[in-house]
Design an enzyme around this catalytic site. Sequence first.
Site, short mmCIF file in Angstrom:
data_model
loop_
_atom_site.label_atom_id
_atom_site.label_comp_id
_atom_site.label_asym_id
_atom_site.label_seq_id
_atom_site.Cartn_x
_atom_site.Cartn_y
_atom_site.Cartn_z
N HIS A 25 -9.91 -41.09 62.81
CA HIS A 25 -9.98 -42.45 62.28
C HIS A 25 -9.64 -42.46 60.78
CE1 HIS A 25 -11.89 -46.53 61.98
NE2 HIS A 25 -12.05 -46.10 60.74
N GLU A 26 -10.23 -41.53 60.03
CA GLU A 26 -9.97 -41.46 58.58
C GLU A 26 -8.52 -41.08 58.29
OE1 GLU A 26 -11.90 -42.56 56.31
OE2 GLU A 26 -13.41 -43.00 57.81
N GLU A 68 -9.28 -51.42 60.98
CA GLU A 68 -10.30 -50.64 61.70
C GLU A 68 -9.88 -50.39 63.15
OE1 GLU A 68 -13.37 -49.09 60.63
OE2 GLU A 68 -11.86 -49.28 59.10
N HIS A 117 -6.22 -44.02 58.57
CA HIS A 117 -6.18 -44.96 57.44
C HIS A 117 -5.11 -44.52 56.43
CE1 HIS A 117 -9.28 -47.81 58.38
NE2 HIS A 117 -10.27 -46.93 58.36
ZN LIG Z 1 -12.20 -47.18 58.96
#
Ligand SMILES: [Zn+2]
Length: 273
Positions: free
Chosen positions: A140-141, A192, A144
């Site tokens: 997830h990171e 997100e 980004h």
């Molecule tokens: Zn996030």
Amino acid sequence: MPKIPFRLRFMLVMAFVWMAVGSELFTRCTKDGKVNIFTVQDEIDLGLQVKAEIEADPAQYPILPRGQYAEAYGHLDRITNSILNSGKLSYKDEFVWEVNIINDDNTLNAFCAPGGYIYVYTGLIKFLDNEAQFAGVMGHEIAHADRRHVTNSMTKQYGVATLLSVIAGDNQGLLTEIAGGLIGLGFSRDHENDADAMSVEYLCGTKYQSNGAAGFFQKLKDSGQSGGIPAFLSTHPDDDKRIERINTKAAELACAPGGTFDAEYAAFKASLP
Ligand SMILES: [Zn+2]
């Protein structure tokens, strides 16, 4: 030489400006085609500014020293590299992908600055049960950064003219202000959801259960977190459908089952202070 009428000259100049701006914007797109005024190098420079802000404040961001905790970093690098080598990133070779551990057991968080500067709190590592959950959060990171969410948002928020002056080096004050603001920055719901979906895609190309991130969010829910909103959710806004969407994505991709690697993860946790 014939005299070129003013109107024609004006039109030629305008056509030139239009082409210059057009080609500038054309070359300043992300690999998935979004207009983004930052080049890959700008992105890395911005991440370096964030890194400098963090290193200038060891009281708030006590970085675990690599030399002293080589075993812990060995585990972290191993997990990170398996995601980076999933074959699903757009900027695997261009970005820096540097990982650091922040020694703070009370903070349940991780963040990734532009250009691939990743910071993970010991509080998050110790909270999780297995490598698939942790890899889910890391995916997830990483998303980004790899999807360039921060600079895509900034291109919208600050406008092209302001950012061009920052990039040209005429506005160092604003650059420092922006870099400072990036630490603990919250993301939009769209970003997100995109990071969650990409986490599944990345993990699908690894040995891990592809819906590892859902395991993390489920654990957050189950733990109650009665002492207020965990830092992770204040910077990564939650919504009820998150776990469901991650699981749906994993089912859609029909990835190989993958494992959770509990014993390896226990060794990672045991190597922390
Ligand atoms: Zn996030």
